[in-house]
Design an enzyme around this catalytic site. Structure first.
Site, mmCIF file in Angstrom:
data_model
loop_
_atom_site.group_PDB
_atom_site.id
_atom_site.type_symbol
_atom_site.label_atom_id
_atom_site.label_comp_id
_atom_site.label_asym_id
_atom_site.label_seq_id
_atom_site.Cartn_x
_atom_site.Cartn_y
_atom_site.Cartn_z
ATOM 1 N N ASP A 456 -48.351 32.383 -20.575
ATOM 2 C CA ASP A 456 -48.226 31.168 -21.381
ATOM 3 C C ASP A 456 -46.791 30.651 -21.317
ATOM 4 O OD1 ASP A 456 -49.043 29.125 -23.065
ATOM 5 O OD2 ASP A 456 -49.941 30.471 -24.541
ATOM 6 N N ASP A 520 -55.710 23.514 -24.702
ATOM 7 C CA ASP A 520 -55.880 24.319 -25.913
ATOM 8 C C ASP A 520 -57.031 23.818 -26.774
ATOM 9 O OD1 ASP A 520 -54.014 26.307 -25.591
ATOM 10 O OD2 ASP A 520 -52.426 25.278 -26.693
#
Length: 719
Positions: A456, A520
């Site tokens: 990430d 997301d």
């Protein structure tokens, strides 16, 4: 004098002396050498066949320009790297400074060599030398890279080094993508207008609002028709996508790394190589562009070859609430419904209780995990699943042991830079930072035999400083180096590129990872367009797509489980919700869905992707057709109510018009009731059999779907 393949070319009347072609998969690039200076691209588009030497002069003369009114006194060429020196008054493809003077190379000693797949151009000037490579792969995708070397005695500051190609004069419209967090890759389309048009990304990562591709096309182009020229930069940081439409030149399309002032200063002997610029031509619309890109990616040696597993990611199931027994319970239910890879997300490392602390301290939290992660990993493996782990290697929290120990490792000056998600960025241009990350990550990956890393990166990278100048290019290459070394040390390891969701979707990071996290947002309604436009660049197996909770974490929207599963099916599928809270009936439906995905992923991850315009803006239709056209899978989803009460027929192109097919709802997802009073007769019967020609030209009627529902159909050849 120009030297081509070792032979000096004598001047002939007119302009250029020899034509070289690269040709693959119906695409051709025709390059003409010149008496002096760099070659000129005469054509990029449909393959016109080899240009034999006796035709070269006529080919060049056929396209040679005259002197325009109120212009330079002699005709000038549009070279592979156009600048003012050539007569080009658009955005220069190379610019900079040397010794306080503008860098405007006057190229000489130009050598051109290659074959029908690859062309290499070497040239020198007083200050720099150049190597340009044009490589056309078997899918017809062209990669261009330039390498500039300081061949002088003083530093050369490079401010731009971009790849550009001319496009057809019929190009009249431009499409690219924009967006924001949880709404990535939103298309925007407009008419081409005169001037120099530049999209800059200054996010320090690819960005939620990245253009992804810039596409120029003939008027009215759509998914299946129109001639298109597209460009993508295989790079995960600041970028320039541009097109120039000037009155006195052919339109050009290009891209390159965006370099900040003073960022790149080459000392004598140093070389800078650009990221690859990827060019795609198609005469079959947007899906034709995608087909070439998907075929190109699937042909890579590092492309995933094993079936893409059903993933469960723990983030929206537990967030930071990590405990062994609840996670083992989650793993047991996950395995029972068919999950094959269990990924532990953020919260496992020392001191991590929220997003405000501990980034950089990559040791297992002894308070949360007194016996380490071993018991969880052993439990996951005993259930027959792989184990994955979340890292955010490039960033650091101020509240961390790493920040206290090594403040010199920051890529930003904290007192001059704002935090983002309470974090800063580490300077991965430094070898000691890379070594530290590799040691910490490798120790955990090796000890637990981690199968999968979710890599990430949760903030834009701005105000970067490395060794006294802007450090973004060096940092990005450092991040790539860490990924490459992790893969070298742990050959079994797979990596997912995630950056606050979909802010790092590009072919640079995908040269070293196995899939991207598209967004997301696990709201399936939002995901439909996000995934559709991610598919413009990537095939389904590279796009992570999970079944989220009934109530979306990011939008608060309630959505039916079958709709969420139908959307996730068309991707690298997974689950991101607390399945221990699902009902037994929901477990049954998830179990049927994972079985469907496992049965169909061979088709989904190898077939040709098509998008259908059904004449109803509230319907989104996606089709995957097998390479041999014996099977297809179709998803029709409704986002908003349609303009008509009578549902439109589904017309399926891409099949064999001579073969006969059976069309039926898939096993594993329920057929939605829809808003019709009675059911569509052929669905009531269970199937219908028609020829490929009828399916393409007439179609089959689908139910009048309610918003937030979808139907998935299987199309099977019966002879």
């Amino acid at each position: 004098m120009t030297v081509v393949d070792g032979e000096a070319q004598a001047a002939v009347p007119a302009v250029a002396r020899r034509v070289h072609t690269v040709r693959r998969a119906g695409v051709g690039v025709v390059v003409a050498t010149r008496v002096d200076g760099l070659p000129e691209v005469l054509h990029w588009g449909r393959d016109v066949g080899p240009v034999v030497p006796e035709d070269a002069d006529d080919f060049v003369l056929a396209l040679a320009r005259a002197v325009s009114p109120s212009a330079f006194d002699v005709p000038w060429p549009l070279t592979i790297l156009p600048t003012e020196q050539d007569g080009w008054e658009g955005r220069p493809a190379v610019s900079g400074q040397v010794g306080g003077r503008p860098l405007v190379p006057v190229w000489r000693d130009v050598h051109v060599h290659g074959d029908e797949q690859r062309l290499v151009v070497d040239a020198v000037s007083d200050e720099v030398s150049l190597r340009s490579e044009f490589e056309l792969d078997d899918a017809g995708v062209l990669r261009v890279r330039h390498a500039l070397t300081n061949s002088g005695t003083v530093d050369v500051e490079v401010q731009a080094l971009e790849a550009v190609l001319p496009v057809g004069e019929r190009a009249a419209e431009v499409l690219d993508l924009a967006g924001r967090w949880t709404r990535e890759r939103t298309p925007q389309r407009r008419a081409m207008t005169d001037g120099v048009h530049v999209r800059e990304s200054r996010r320090g990562r690819t960005g939620h609002d990245a253009p992804t591709l810039t596409v120029l096309g003939t008027p009215g182009f759509d998914d299946h028709s129109g001639e298109l020229w597209a460009v993508h930069l295989a790079w995960s940081a600041d970028s320039v996508h541009r097109y120039d439409q000037l009155a006195e030149a052919r339109p050009v399309l290009g891209a390159g790394e965006l370099l900040r002032a003073g960022e790149l200063a080459l000392r004598p002997g140093e070389m800078f190589t650009t990221p690859d610029t990827v060019f795609v031509w198609s005469d079959a619309g947007l899906d034709g562009v995608s087909a070439r890109l998907h075929d190109s990616l699937r042909a890579r040696s590092g492309h995933p070859r094993t079936p893409r597993p059903v993933v469960l990611n723990t983030w929206e199931a537990v967030y930071y609430r990590q405990e062994l027994e609840p996670l083992l319970a989650l793993a047991r239910v996950a395995a029972d419904v068919g999950v094959e890879r269990f990924v532990l997300d953020d919260g496992w490392f020392t001191g991590r209780r929220s997003d405000t602390t501990a980034l950089g301290d990559w040791t297992v939290d002894a308070e949360v995990w007194p016996d380490g992660l071993g018991p969880l990993v052993a439990g996951v493996r005993a259930l027959g699943m792989d184990f994955g782990l979340w890292f955010e290697p490039e960033t650091v929290s101020l509240e961390s042991e790493l920040a206290r120990s090594h403040p010199e490792w920051f890529l930003q000056v904290p007192e001059h830079t704002r935090t983002w998600r309470h974090e800063y960025v580490l300077d991965l241009a430094r070898a000691d930072v890379r070594d530290h990350l590799l040691d910490r990550m490798s120790a955990i990956i090796e000890d637990l035999h981690v199968d999968f890393v979710k890599w990430d990166q949760n903030r834009d990278v701005v105000q970067t400083v490395h060794a006294g100048r802007v450090g973004l290019d060096a940092h990005t290459r450092g991040a790539y180096a860490v990924m490459d070394e992790l893969r070298r040390r742990h050959p079994w390891l797979e990596i997912e590129a995630c950056a606050s969701g979909g802010a790092r979707v590009d072919l640079g990071v995908l040269d070293r990872t196995d899939r991207v996290w598209a967004s997301d947002s696990n709201d399936a309604m939002e995901r439909l367009p996000i995934q559709r436009w991610t598919e413009l660049l990537l095939p389904l197996e590279l796009i992570g797509s999970h079944v989220g909770p009934e109530v979306s974490h990011t939008t608060g929207r309630h959505l039916d489980l079958d709709f969420r599963m139908a959307v996730s099916l068309f991707g690298s599928a997974g689950i991101e919700t607390d399945v221990t809270r699902c009902s037994p009936a929901e477990h049954d439906r998830l179990r049927e869905w994972t079985a469907l995905y496992k049965r169909e992923r061979g088709l989904l991850h190898s077939g040709r992707l098509r998008h259908l315009d059904l004449g109803d803006p509230g319907l989104a239709a996606t089709v995957v057709v097998a390479v041999d056209r014996a099977r297809a899978l179709v998803r029709v989803a409704r986002t908003v109510t349609g303009p008509r009460s009578l549902a439109v027929p589904l017309r399926l192109g891409g099949l064999d018009r001579e073969r006969r097919y059976r069309v039926a709802p898939v096993t594993g997802l329920r057929v939605p009731k829809g808003v019709d009073v009675t059911r569509i007769p052929w669905i009531e019967r269970g199937s219908v059999e028609l020829s490929g020609a009828v399916l393409e030209d007439v179609g089959v009627r689908v139910p009048s779907l309610a918003p937030g529902t979808a139907i998935v159909l299987e199309v099977q050849a019966i002879h």
